[in-house]
Write a protein that holds these residues in place. Sequence first.
Motif, PDB file in Angstrom:
ATOM      1  N   GLU A  50       0.712  -1.076  -0.125  1.00  0.00           N
ATOM      2  CA  GLU A  50       0.180   0.059   0.082  1.00  0.00           C
ATOM      3  C   GLU A  50       0.853   1.252   0.060  1.00  0.00           C
ATOM      4  N   VAL A  51       0.285   2.268  -0.740  1.00  0.00           N
ATOM      5  CA  VAL A  51       1.333   3.495  -1.094  1.00  0.00           C
ATOM      6  C   VAL A  51       1.523   4.049   0.328  1.00  0.00           C
ATOM      7  N   ALA A  52       0.665   3.920   1.292  1.00  0.00           N
ATOM      8  CA  ALA A  52       0.540   4.871   2.447  1.00  0.00           C
ATOM      9  C   ALA A  52       1.502   3.992   3.494  1.00  0.00           C
ATOM     10  N   GLN A  53       1.734   2.742   3.283  1.00  0.00           N
ATOM     11  CA  GLN A  53       2.533   2.073   4.271  1.00  0.00           C
ATOM     12  C   GLN A  53       3.887   1.973   3.966  1.00  0.00           C
ATOM     13  N   ILE A  54       4.406   2.441   2.639  1.00  0.00           N
ATOM     14  CA  ILE A  54       5.871   2.224   2.244  1.00  0.00           C
ATOM     15  C   ILE A  54       6.723   3.382   2.705  1.00  0.00           C
ATOM     16  N   THR A  55       7.980   3.035   2.635  1.00  0.00           N
ATOM     17  CA  THR A  55       8.750   4.369   2.845  1.00  0.00           C
ATOM     18  C   THR A  55       8.275   5.543   2.062  1.00  0.00           C
ATOM     19  N   ARG A  56       8.441   6.690   2.834  1.00  0.00           N
ATOM     20  CA  ARG A  56       7.832   7.937   2.259  1.00  0.00           C
ATOM     21  C   ARG A  56       8.336   8.521   1.003  1.00  0.00           C
ATOM     22  N   GLY A  57       9.725   8.370   0.594  1.00  0.00           N
ATOM     23  CA  GLY A  57      10.267   8.808  -0.820  1.00  0.00           C
ATOM     24  C   GLY A  57       9.872   7.938  -1.936  1.00  0.00           C
ATOM     25  N   ILE A  58       9.491   6.678  -1.393  1.00  0.00           N
ATOM     26  CA  ILE A  58       9.211   5.698  -2.434  1.00  0.00           C
ATOM     27  C   ILE A  58       7.733   5.935  -2.771  1.00  0.00           C
ATOM     28  N   ALA A  59       6.870   6.389  -1.914  1.00  0.00           N
ATOM     29  CA  ALA A  59       5.463   6.558  -1.727  1.00  0.00           C
ATOM     30  C   ALA A  59       5.298   7.888  -2.727  1.00  0.00           C
ATOM     31  N   ARG A  60       6.012   8.724  -2.471  1.00  0.00           N
ATOM     32  CA  ARG A  60       5.899   9.998  -3.342  1.00  0.00           C
ATOM     33  C   ARG A  60       6.547  10.072  -4.718  1.00  0.00           C
ATOM     34  N   GLY A  61       7.308   9.052  -4.951  1.00  0.00           N
ATOM     35  CA  GLY A  61       7.824   8.864  -6.356  1.00  0.00           C
ATOM     36  C   GLY A  61       6.640   8.141  -7.080  1.00  0.00           C
ATOM     37  N   PHE A  62       5.936   7.369  -6.304  1.00  0.00           N
ATOM     38  CA  PHE A  62       4.742   6.464  -7.056  1.00  0.00           C
ATOM     39  C   PHE A  62       3.400   7.619  -7.501  1.00  0.00           C
ATOM     40  N   VAL A  63       3.078   8.269  -6.410  1.00  0.00           N
ATOM     41  CA  VAL A  63       1.682   9.079  -6.530  1.00  0.00           C
ATOM     42  C   VAL A  63       2.007   9.955  -7.661  1.00  0.00           C
ATOM     43  N   GLY A  64       0.820   9.685  -8.522  1.00  0.00           N
ATOM     44  CA  GLY A  64       0.780  10.329  -9.846  1.00  0.00           C
ATOM     45  C   GLY A  64       1.403   9.849 -10.875  1.00  0.00           C
ATOM     46  N   ALA A  65       2.331   8.743 -10.857  1.00  0.00           N
ATOM     47  CA  ALA A  65       2.758   8.038 -11.997  1.00  0.00           C
ATOM     48  C   ALA A  65       1.565   7.179 -12.148  1.00  0.00           C
ATOM     49  N   HIS A  66       1.991   6.358 -13.405  1.00  0.00           N
ATOM     50  CA  HIS A  66       0.987   5.269 -13.906  1.00  0.00           C
ATOM     51  C   HIS A  66       1.373   4.012 -14.054  1.00  0.00           C
ATOM     52  N   VAL A  67       0.529   3.142 -14.040  1.00  0.00           N
ATOM     53  CA  VAL A  67       0.743   1.317 -14.270  1.00  0.00           C
ATOM     54  C   VAL A  67       1.369   1.387 -15.754  1.00  0.00           C
ATOM     55  N   GLY A  68       2.531   0.951 -15.849  1.00  0.00           N
ATOM     56  CA  GLY A  68       3.270   0.605 -16.880  1.00  0.00           C
ATOM     57  C   GLY A  68       4.507   1.355 -16.907  1.00  0.00           C
ATOM     58  N   ASP A  69       4.667   2.653 -16.018  1.00  0.00           N
ATOM     59  CA  ASP A  69       5.933   3.329 -15.926  1.00  0.00           C
ATOM     60  C   ASP A  69       6.943   2.618 -15.483  1.00  0.00           C
ATOM     61  N   ARG A  70       8.121   3.131 -16.137  1.00  0.00           N
ATOM     62  CA  ARG A  70       9.454   2.849 -15.558  1.00  0.00           C
ATOM     63  C   ARG A  70       9.881   4.195 -14.759  1.00  0.00           C
ATOM     64  N   LEU A  71      10.184   4.188 -13.489  1.00  0.00           N
ATOM     65  CA  LEU A  71      10.629   5.497 -12.816  1.00  0.00           C
ATOM     66  C   LEU A  71      11.792   5.312 -12.367  1.00  0.00           C
ATOM     67  N   ALA A  72      12.576   6.337 -12.206  1.00  0.00           N
ATOM     68  CA  ALA A  72      13.816   6.473 -11.572  1.00  0.00           C
ATOM     69  C   ALA A  72      13.521   7.435 -10.289  1.00  0.00           C
ATOM     70  N   ILE A  73      13.594   6.980  -9.020  1.00  0.00           N
ATOM     71  CA  ILE A  73      13.232   8.001  -7.975  1.00  0.00           C
ATOM     72  C   ILE A  73      14.453   8.285  -7.140  1.00  0.00           C
ATOM     73  N   ALA A  74      14.874   9.418  -7.135  1.00  0.00           N
ATOM     74  CA  ALA A  74      16.020  10.030  -6.097  1.00  0.00           C
ATOM     75  C   ALA A  74      15.316  10.040  -4.705  1.00  0.00           C
ATOM     76  N   ILE A  75      15.620   9.512  -3.818  1.00  0.00           N
ATOM     77  CA  ILE A  75      15.196   9.477  -2.523  1.00  0.00           C
ATOM     78  C   ILE A  75      15.924  10.656  -1.572  1.00  0.00           C
ATOM     79  N   ALA A  76      15.280  11.614  -1.391  1.00  0.00           N
ATOM     80  CA  ALA A  76      16.034  12.300  -0.301  1.00  0.00           C
ATOM     81  C   ALA A  76      16.171  11.899   1.143  1.00  0.00           C
TER      82      ALA A  76
END
Length: 338
Positions: free
Chosen positions: A128-154
């Motif tokens: 669940e997005v709300a249960q995951i590490t905050r930086g990863i959650a922020r990287g996912f919110v607003g993205a789309h299924v099928g995306d490949r993401l690169a998330i730099a976590i502060a």
Amino acid sequence: MPRRRNALLPAATAAALAILLGSCASEPEPTPAEQSAAATEQAAAIEPAAVDDALGVQVSGEVNPDVAPQVSITTPLSVQETTRKVVAAGTGAEIGTEDEVRFAYSLWAGSTGVELDSSYGETDARFEVAQITRGIARGFVGAHVGDRLAIAIAPDDGFGEDVARFQAEGVDAQTTLVLVADVVDARGPDREVPTAAQGEPVTPPAGLPAVTYDAEQLPTGITVPQPAPAPPAETVAQPLLRGAGRVVEVGDQVTIHYVGATYNDGQVFESSRTNGQPFTTTIGTGQVIPGWDAGIPGQTVGSRVLLVIPAAQAYGDAPTGGQPAGPLVFVVDILDAF
């Protein structure tokens, strides 16, 4: 339930839990009410990551949870604000703060460009997005299924002192971590799951056990020809209704209704409908008997499938835990897969 005895979580799933939940993983297990309240509060506080198409993370290779991409990081990479780059855009639904997300990932140290962990080719992570590490959650919110993401976590959104578990040189609580993720699927809390299979009828070959139904055409039992023919050497998976949903894959979390009977006499020993609740499990990873792991992957959501399972792929000829002995028959409605 058709679980194997002493089943363990797949190694990749256990690793993902420890790593991606960060410091939360070592805290006491909250009650369901506490979990719900915390999830609602955390979801409301999640803001999408900043977007930077020039982020110094280069990723190549096909978007495929079974194949690790090639990743190169312009080091040392450090961000004060969690930042996302969409490497390849998907066409699926947008991910919200209350969604559950399934994804393959690799985790890297921005300071050194060294890979710290990966799930590619193993069991996908599912949180669940709300249960995951905050930086990863922020990287996912607003993205789309099928995306490949690169998330730099502060660092302030990261794992904190838990990064010590990586035992990697140059990685500490102030390190920017980089998550490369292929978003496989997402679903919201209001996703509806049907109560029965909904597919096109399939005429089974002669000689297989037959399913009996109630007035609502829901399976209630199984009739085995008498005398019962020799059981198959390997599990037989015969669709009775073929659903139009996605193909079930190894590692999917499936939700099903089932009726189970002994092959020799058709005696029902368990039914999820009698118990009143569908059964949810991860398929193909040893969580259930081998006959289920062999027969359910490759079927489609919405299907009703007859499984004829030899003893060796069920509980054996002399189980010691109270399970039925010998070959078994199940009729399974595949309601959902994620």
